[in-house]
Write an enzyme that holds these catalytic residues in place. Sequence first.
Site, PDB file in Angstrom:
ATOM      1  N   GLU A  29      41.991  41.012  36.765  1.00  0.00           N
ATOM      2  CA  GLU A  29      41.370  40.813  38.076  1.00  0.00           C
ATOM      3  C   GLU A  29      39.853  40.936  38.058  1.00  0.00           C
ATOM      4  O   GLU A  29      39.285  41.854  38.683  1.00  0.00           O
ATOM      5  CB  GLU A  29      41.973  41.796  39.091  1.00  0.00           C
ATOM      6  CG  GLU A  29      43.480  41.676  39.215  1.00  0.00           C
ATOM      7  CD  GLU A  29      44.082  42.632  40.248  1.00  0.00           C
ATOM      8  OE1 GLU A  29      43.342  43.402  40.871  1.00  0.00           O
ATOM      9  OE2 GLU A  29      45.311  42.611  40.413  1.00  0.00           O
ATOM     10  N   TYR A  67      50.268  39.894  45.521  1.00  0.00           N
ATOM     11  CA  TYR A  67      50.722  40.931  46.452  1.00  0.00           C
ATOM     12  C   TYR A  67      50.908  40.416  47.876  1.00  0.00           C
ATOM     13  O   TYR A  67      51.833  40.806  48.569  1.00  0.00           O
ATOM     14  CB  TYR A  67      49.741  42.109  46.466  1.00  0.00           C
ATOM     15  CG  TYR A  67      49.783  42.886  45.174  1.00  0.00           C
ATOM     16  CD1 TYR A  67      50.695  43.919  44.986  1.00  0.00           C
ATOM     17  CD2 TYR A  67      48.947  42.548  44.106  1.00  0.00           C
ATOM     18  CE1 TYR A  67      50.763  44.616  43.795  1.00  0.00           C
ATOM     19  CE2 TYR A  67      49.015  43.231  42.905  1.00  0.00           C
ATOM     20  CZ  TYR A  67      49.918  44.262  42.745  1.00  0.00           C
ATOM     21  OH  TYR A  67      50.002  44.948  41.561  1.00  0.00           O
ATOM     22  N   GLU A  77      51.591  40.960  37.744  1.00  0.00           N
ATOM     23  CA  GLU A  77      51.744  42.076  38.681  1.00  0.00           C
ATOM     24  C   GLU A  77      52.371  41.548  39.965  1.00  0.00           C
ATOM     25  O   GLU A  77      51.997  40.488  40.450  1.00  0.00           O
ATOM     26  CB  GLU A  77      50.405  42.721  39.066  1.00  0.00           C
ATOM     27  CG  GLU A  77      49.770  43.554  38.002  1.00  0.00           C
ATOM     28  CD  GLU A  77      48.469  44.222  38.471  1.00  0.00           C
ATOM     29  OE1 GLU A  77      48.307  44.449  39.690  1.00  0.00           O
ATOM     30  OE2 GLU A  77      47.626  44.475  37.606  1.00  0.00           O
ATOM     31  N   HIS A 106      40.903  46.842  32.168  1.00  0.00           N
ATOM     32  CA  HIS A 106      41.457  47.067  33.502  1.00  0.00           C
ATOM     33  C   HIS A 106      40.537  48.081  34.198  1.00  0.00           C
ATOM     34  O   HIS A 106      40.937  49.183  34.543  1.00  0.00           O
ATOM     35  CB  HIS A 106      42.904  47.559  33.408  1.00  0.00           C
ATOM     36  CG  HIS A 106      43.706  47.391  34.667  1.00  0.00           C
ATOM     37  ND1 HIS A 106      44.896  46.707  34.711  1.00  0.00           N
ATOM     38  CD2 HIS A 106      43.492  47.817  35.935  1.00  0.00           C
ATOM     39  CE1 HIS A 106      45.391  46.737  35.946  1.00  0.00           C
ATOM     40  NE2 HIS A 106      44.540  47.418  36.708  1.00  0.00           N
ATOM     41  N   ASN A 116      48.575  37.861  39.428  1.00  0.00           N
ATOM     42  CA  ASN A 116      48.888  39.106  40.138  1.00  0.00           C
ATOM     43  C   ASN A 116      48.993  38.739  41.612  1.00  0.00           C
ATOM     44  O   ASN A 116      48.020  38.280  42.213  1.00  0.00           O
ATOM     45  CB  ASN A 116      47.769  40.139  39.968  1.00  0.00           C
ATOM     46  CG  ASN A 116      47.639  40.628  38.534  1.00  0.00           C
ATOM     47  OD1 ASN A 116      48.407  40.217  37.655  1.00  0.00           O
ATOM     48  ND2 ASN A 116      46.685  41.500  38.290  1.00  0.00           N
ATOM     49  N   ARG A 129      53.411  45.897  29.902  1.00  0.00           N
ATOM     50  CA  ARG A 129      51.987  45.538  29.996  1.00  0.00           C
ATOM     51  C   ARG A 129      51.193  46.814  30.314  1.00  0.00           C
ATOM     52  O   ARG A 129      51.406  47.421  31.367  1.00  0.00           O
ATOM     53  CB  ARG A 129      51.797  44.492  31.107  1.00  0.00           C
ATOM     54  CG  ARG A 129      50.365  44.207  31.385  1.00  0.00           C
ATOM     55  CD  ARG A 129      50.122  43.176  32.481  1.00  0.00           C
ATOM     56  NE  ARG A 129      48.691  43.120  32.646  1.00  0.00           N
ATOM     57  CZ  ARG A 129      48.037  43.175  33.794  1.00  0.00           C
ATOM     58  NH1 ARG A 129      48.688  43.237  34.935  1.00  0.00           N
ATOM     59  NH2 ARG A 129      46.731  43.162  33.820  1.00  0.00           N
TER      60      ARG A 129
HETATM   61  O1  IFM Z   1      46.999  49.229  41.317  1.00  0.00           O
HETATM   62  C1  IFM Z   1      46.433  47.965  41.355  1.00  0.00           C
HETATM   63  C2  IFM Z   1      46.193  47.431  39.953  1.00  0.00           C
HETATM   64  O2  IFM Z   1      45.399  48.291  39.222  1.00  0.00           O
HETATM   65  C3  IFM Z   1      45.525  46.085  40.017  1.00  0.00           C
HETATM   66  N1  IFM Z   1      46.214  45.179  40.883  1.00  0.00           N
HETATM   67  C4  IFM Z   1      46.593  45.659  42.194  1.00  0.00           C
HETATM   68  C5  IFM Z   1      47.316  46.977  42.079  1.00  0.00           C
HETATM   69  C6  IFM Z   1      47.715  47.479  43.483  1.00  0.00           C
HETATM   70  O3  IFM Z   1      46.598  47.619  44.292  1.00  0.00           O
END
Ligand code: IFM
Length: 446
Positions: free
Chosen positions: A165, A293, A351, A120, A291, A76
């Site tokens: 995002e 985290y 992500e 992006h 995505n 990706r």
């Molecule tokens: O690096 C970023 C990415 O560009 C978008 N999502 C979160 C990642 C980590 O912060």
Amino acid sequence: MKVTFPEGFIWGVATSAYQIEGAWNEDGKGESIWDRFSHTPGKIANGDTGDVACDHYHRWREDVALMKELGLHAYRFSISWPRLLPEGRGRVSAAGLDFYSRLVDALLEAAIEPSITLYHWDLPQALQDQGGWPARATAEAFVEYADLAARRLGDRVKHWITLNEPFVSAMVGYLEGRHAPGHSDLDEALAAAHHLLLGHGWAVPVIRRNSPGAQVGIALNLSGQTPASPSAADRAAAWQRDGVINRWFLDPLSARGYPADIVQHYGRPMDFVQAGDLEAIAAPLDFLGVNYYTRGVVRSSVVSEAENAPRTVLPNPERTEMGWEVYPEGLYEILGRVHFDYRFPALYITENGAAYPHQIGPDGQVDDPLRVAFLKEHLAAATRAIAAGVPLRGYFAWSLMDNFEWAHGYSKRFGLIYVDYQTQRRVLKTSAHWYRRVIAANAVVD
Ligand code: IFM
């Protein structure tokens, strides 16, 4: 117990143009808002810029070879809009198109499926000068750009992500000001979010028309928001935060319009919403990209600490270098919630990953056990979601290699592959070797 994935599960990695390409002004590329922002003193840690980044624009062959070595099924990456259209609309750069066309060919040659993200965060500065995302014309320009990209690459690329995002583009770029273009205005941010979604919705049928058989989706940063205590105040605060981050995007994409509680919370006129917009935004998708985290643990700011119930949710003290709580269960929770509440035909984790500072050791290796542990736990959570009935089709680790982490510059390393920015040498970290074994086994291995 061995944790395995369904047959045909897609294993990938993700990157984005500004974070890895460099060559910011080569071969006729136009300036992006991130070029402008990073060249503005004081905006990025250590004065870093994406001017050179990982020099992927020149080293893409080597990078594709590394991907092949890892056994990846998919890659990706994003297209730099101003590399294709230096002024944002109109004149097309042949050199820009060639770059992505060659990259796509090399990936296919290596049996790696390209997955393209159109936006992006690197808007052409020329379009920002005409109002940027708060201007409706930018959504129209985005569709022209999507049309061009899908016409030129859609014969070979069958996996498209319109936006990455949009929450971050709109809210961090136009309200918090920590990202390009660095503005702090709620009305601008809300209009930006709407025009991002509108551009997305308009682009979906255009991409499908130009790339028959393609799967088209969008990638959202989603994270559950847990009340810090069971008090009514904390629960209300968490639900509101959830609305701002998650529902503001999930709801309109699912034909539910903007969530009424958050419209009321913002208390703004929303007069940028025109007839037909919400229908366009709700264009049916083939998949949603998630995505993930971390989660948020939310404490009310409305009642005082003394009036509020004692905190009962104490975040896991383990944090990544970003300061983000390590909370793998949140991936299971968000995947389940998104599936059972919204029912997109398929989900991908577009992500997931962690920043840790591991460096090259005396033996020349980069040992990153914390990243391996992070990924293992998140993959285990993903399999629990699959077992619960979530149609999860693939996983893209963030990121292939260390890169420009936006306002943090090069100080945060998310890569499976270490990048020595002095020499541009790439070194596979322990996590990259481990990920290769995961892909080969289609299972979480030790
Ligand atoms: O690096 C970023 C990415 O560009 C978008 N999502 C979160 C990642 C980590 O912060």
